[in-house]
Write an enzyme that holds these catalytic residues in place. Structure first.
Site, PDB file in Angstrom:
ATOM      1  N   GLU A 196       0.913  -1.187  -0.164  1.00 44.55           N
ATOM      2  CA  GLU A 196       0.011   0.026   0.011  1.00 44.55           C
ATOM      3  C   GLU A 196       0.868   1.411   0.115  1.00 44.55           C
ATOM      4  O   GLU A 196       0.584   2.292   0.734  1.00 44.55           O
ATOM      5  CB  GLU A 196      -1.011  -0.142   1.269  1.00 44.55           C
ATOM      6  CG  GLU A 196      -1.925  -1.227   1.261  1.00 44.55           C
ATOM      7  CD  GLU A 196      -2.932  -1.324   2.248  1.00 44.55           C
ATOM      8  OE1 GLU A 196      -2.852  -0.756   3.276  1.00 44.55           O
ATOM      9  OE2 GLU A 196      -4.217  -1.790   1.997  1.00 44.55           O
ATOM     10  N   ASP A 256      -7.971  -9.282   4.211  1.00 44.00           N
ATOM     11  CA  ASP A 256      -7.812  -8.090   5.325  1.00 44.00           C
ATOM     12  C   ASP A 256      -8.788  -7.841   6.217  1.00 44.00           C
ATOM     13  O   ASP A 256      -9.702  -6.896   6.153  1.00 44.00           O
ATOM     14  CB  ASP A 256      -7.699  -6.697   4.429  1.00 44.00           C
ATOM     15  CG  ASP A 256      -7.262  -5.608   4.873  1.00 44.00           C
ATOM     16  OD1 ASP A 256      -6.794  -5.683   6.037  1.00 44.00           O
ATOM     17  OD2 ASP A 256      -7.215  -4.417   4.290  1.00 44.00           O
ATOM     18  N   GLU A 293     -12.272  -2.196  12.335  1.00 45.73           N
ATOM     19  CA  GLU A 293     -12.397  -1.400  10.992  1.00 45.73           C
ATOM     20  C   GLU A 293     -13.500  -2.042  10.230  1.00 45.73           C
ATOM     21  O   GLU A 293     -14.389  -1.122   9.359  1.00 45.73           O
ATOM     22  CB  GLU A 293     -10.983  -1.770  10.250  1.00 45.73           C
ATOM     23  CG  GLU A 293     -11.082  -0.788   9.030  1.00 45.73           C
ATOM     24  CD  GLU A 293      -9.570  -0.982   8.194  1.00 45.73           C
ATOM     25  OE1 GLU A 293      -8.853  -1.785   8.944  1.00 45.73           O
ATOM     26  OE2 GLU A 293      -9.618  -0.855   7.024  1.00 45.73           O
TER      27      GLU A 293
HETATM   28  O1  GCW Z   1      -6.930  -2.971   6.762  1.00 42.70           O
HETATM   29  C1  GCW Z   1      -6.254  -2.016   5.844  1.00 42.70           C
HETATM   30  C2  GCW Z   1      -6.350  -0.858   6.507  1.00 42.70           C
HETATM   31  C3  GCW Z   1      -5.174   0.248   6.487  1.00 42.70           C
HETATM   32  C4  GCW Z   1      -4.013  -0.283   7.131  1.00 42.70           C
HETATM   33  C5  GCW Z   1      -3.794  -1.690   6.230  1.00 42.70           C
HETATM   34  C6  GCW Z   1      -2.485  -2.645   6.815  1.00 42.70           C
HETATM   35  C7  GCW Z   1      -2.391   0.392   8.472  1.00 42.70           C
HETATM   36  O2  GCW Z   1      -7.662  -0.313   5.797  1.00 42.70           O
HETATM   37  O3  GCW Z   1      -5.534   1.244   7.104  1.00 42.70           O
HETATM   38  O4  GCW Z   1      -2.833   0.198   7.080  1.00 42.70           O
HETATM   39  O5  GCW Z   1      -4.802  -2.581   6.337  1.00 42.70           O
HETATM   40  O6  GCW Z   1      -2.944  -3.607   7.623  1.00 42.70           O
HETATM   41  O7  GCW Z   1      -1.469  -2.026   6.703  1.00 42.70           O
END
Ligand code: GCW
Length: 661
Positions: free
Chosen positions: A260, A334, A362
């Site tokens: 990311e 995720d 989240e």
């Molecule tokens: O779930 C996602 C989140 C990001 C997060 C990423 C990760 C810290 O939306 O905010 O970044 O995972 O785990 O690196």
């Protein structure tokens, strides 16, 4: 007993706490018991196993290791005492907390005899806290760390934080966000981290920091962060030396690399192992560890996102230094309300692995929805890997990490029930064999007291709560259907984000004929990453566990489900069930109004009201969208959505908390 320092005595109960040898850790253990003296029915001795007082007892404490404890009623001299012992001071501290837990839960110490050692050596919280005080995916207010007033002011809450963590066996904490800023490694911030480390040390908690891979460029003025460049390695070595001068027991670095948008070794054509091992070499002389995340997926890789971490990391098995731990999210995408386990567990036999769970919710309704995550953690930890006979995910772990849900809110975690998720994470990290039900009961009694009706009702609410969220957000293995960026609320129609795998339509693949992601051999073949016995069960929809049906298969809306109804009708029924479950929780909570203090009762009640409204929103928005594709009617008895699709699509939430910035 002339040599014993008797730290406290309660004249009412006659209970006293005896410590043959004091230390900052054992004093804290004694203080915890002292706070609860009215509940302690007998004298307690806190002593490490090498204390001379214990010599005659002939205790065998070898199986306890460094952190395990033993609590037993013994006779010392002519007196009966409850002995809390272990092979280190921190073991005694853990034992003291276990004794308190036991007394709270059973109100008796009769014939007490408990021995327990942690199954997983490293039990970490990962804070996604930023230097500006915000918390990525944090829903409990600002960061607990007040970087502005540290190191001079040590907020008493730092100590309470450490107490809470020690009480459940957490032994490390990563202070800052994996989306890291290089500044966290500069001298002023290291001094602040050192101040926190000083507070945490007596509680057996080591401090870790995230490391931005490009820090040698940003802080050191180097032209590159290539891990194979000797100047880069030297920069990190000097940085590690500097950190250990300030924090002699520094735990190490947690790294999010080439994920990311974060920098990493792949920027230079080097591998994740090259990057991790370079940092590991810098920490090695000091006994530190590199925790290297496997959460990687790239827009340059057109294959199924669920396959990418395995594809990149599995070939590196055996190439990581022995002070590297590869940290793998519990599922391959995720932190969704439900995912199958990540195929890397059990597949990297020559690499130390950590499982990463998200305690902050989240994707499960932020702080407001009641979703007890014990069953989610338990489900993942208990899953067989199929890679070795009887091997579960838990058995493959050298470490476990939980993305913290803690902030400066008065209730620490954004709601009373969110505290249970912090608690359950720690308890399962210590003992993955505990059941989430046992933990829920234990937590309820310690949180609300021993009123049986409260315990039974709260436990029943908690145990159904996560499944309710699964049902109203994405039943049968549907996942990643959330609104973009903030991840608050439904957005299954979203199709216009830059990277294909950011879009919900990428995950559900629904059209007029059917729904689901074909991950069998005819599709992405992600099932091929699992052990053959597991893959065989996932290859055909008839034998795939229903909770993962649409994760692994694309099926017609008319697909016949066991029992005869169509997939469409089963999907609708699950959404309806999720909504009904929240209403049921609300009713259950209402019965406790006179039995729970007014403040916590009212906040939970209001939050359940929010959750009921939002569960309905999720259900209505999702069904409206699915119906716009399949043109099928709702089964009889299922109420029509409150609005049309355009209305759901128009909703905007510019100030939703927790989004990265
Ligand atoms: O779930 C996602 C989140 C990001 C997060 C990423 C990760 C810290 O939306 O905010 O970044 O995972 O785990 O690196």
């Amino acid at each position: 007993m002339a040599t014993l320092a008797c730290l406290a005595a309660d004249t009412a109960s006659g209970a006293e706490i005896e410590v043959p040898r004091r230390s900052s850790t054992i004093d804290r253990a004694a203080a915890e018991l002292r706070r609860s003296l009215p509940h302690l029915p007998a004298a307690v001795m806190l002593a490490t196993s090498n204390a001379s007082h214990l010599a005659l007892l002939d205790l065998d404490t070898r199986a306890l290791g460094h952190e395990g404890y033993l609590i037993r009623e013994v006779r010392i001299g002519n007196r009966a005492v409850i002995l809390v012992t272990g092979n280190s001071d921190v073991a005694v501290l853990y034992g003291a907390f276990a004794l308190l837990r036991h007394v709270r839960a059973s109100e008796s110490t009769a014939a007490i005899n408990i021995a327990s050692a942690p199954a997983i050596p490293l039990r970490l919280l990962n804070h996604w806290d930023n230097l500006d005080g915000s918390v990525e995916r944090g829903y409990a207010g600002q960061s607990l760390w007040d970087w502005w007033t540290l190191p001079d002011f040590k907020d008493p809450r730092y100590d309470d934080y450490a107490r809470a963590n020690a009480s459940i066996g957490i032994n490390g904490t990563v202070l800052n966000n994996v989306n890291a800023k290089a500044e966290s490694l500069t001298a002023p911030y290291l001094a602040k981290a050192a101040a926190l480390a000083d507070v945490f040390r007596p509680w057996g908690i080591r401090v870790y920091l995230t490391a931005r891979f490009s820090a040698p460029i940003e802080l050191g003025g180097l032209k590159t962060a290539d891990p194979r460049d000797p100047a880069v390695a030297a920069w990190w070595q000097a940085k590690a030396d500097e950190i250990y001068r300030l924090i002699p027991d520094f735990g190490g670095f947690l790294v999010k690399a080439n994920s990311e948008g974060q920098p990493g070794p792949r920027d230079y054509g080097a591998s994740h192992a090259d990057g991790a091992n370079m940092l590991a070499a810098a920490l090695r002389p000091h006994g530190g560890t590199v925790v290297w995340r496997a959460f990687v997926y790239a827009d340059t890789d057109p294959t199924d996102r669920a396959k990418q971490a395995y594809s990149e990391f599995r070939p590196l098995d055996g190439k990581f230094a022995d002070n590297v731990i590869v940290q793998v999210k519990n599922g391959p995408i995720d932190f969704q309300p439900r995912e199958p386990v990540h195929p890397l567990f059990g597949a990297m036999r020559r690499t130390r692995l950590a499982a990463e769970f998200q305690i902050t919710k989240e994707y499960l309704g932020f702080a407001t929805h009641l979703a007890y995550l014990g069953p989610l953690f338990e489900e993942a930890l208990d899953t067989p890997t199929g890679q070795a006979p009887g091997q579960t995910v838990a058995a493959t772990l050298g470490a476990i990490s939980g993305v913290a849900n803690i902030g400066r809110d008065r209730d620490w975690a954004g709601s009373t029930f969110n505290q249970a998720n912090w608690y359950a994470f720690g308890r399962l990290a210590w003992d993955p064999k505990l059941s989430s039900q046992t933990i829920a009961r234990e937590w309820s009694r310690q949180t609300f007291g021993n009123d049986a009706q409260v315990t039974d009702t709260v436990t029943a609410m908690m145990l159904r709560s996560r499944e309710a969220v699964v049902d109203y957000t994405g039943p049968f293995g549907l996942a990643h259907l959330f609104g973009p960026d903030h991840h608050y609320g439904p957005g299954p129609w979203i199709a216009d984000l830059k990277r294909p795998e950011w879009n919900p339509v990428y995950y559900h693949r629904a059209d007029s004929d059917g729904i689901g992601f074909d991950r069998t051999a005819s599709g992405s073949n992600a099932i091929g990453q699992y052990a053959p016995t597991i893959a065989a069960r996932l290859a055909r929809p008839e034998i795939t566990p229903p909770q993962f049906l649409l994760w692994f298969h694309h099926l017609p809306w008319t697909y016949p489900m066991p029992g005869g109804e169509t997939l469409w009708s089963a999907v609708v029924r699950r959404y309806d069930h999720g909504v009904a479950e929240v209403e049921a929780m609300r009713k259950q909570w209402a019965t406790l109004k006179s039995r729970v203090d007014a403040e916590r009762w009212a906040k939970t009640d209001a939050y359940l009201g929010i959750q009921a409204r939002e569960a309905r929103w999720w259900r209505d928005a999702s069904l409206t969208y699915w119906m716009s594709l399949n043109h099928l009617p709702l089964p009889a008895g299922s109420p029509p959505p409150a609005h049309d699709l355009a209305w759901y699509k128009q909703q905007r939430f510019p100030f939703a908390p927790g989004a990265p910035h």
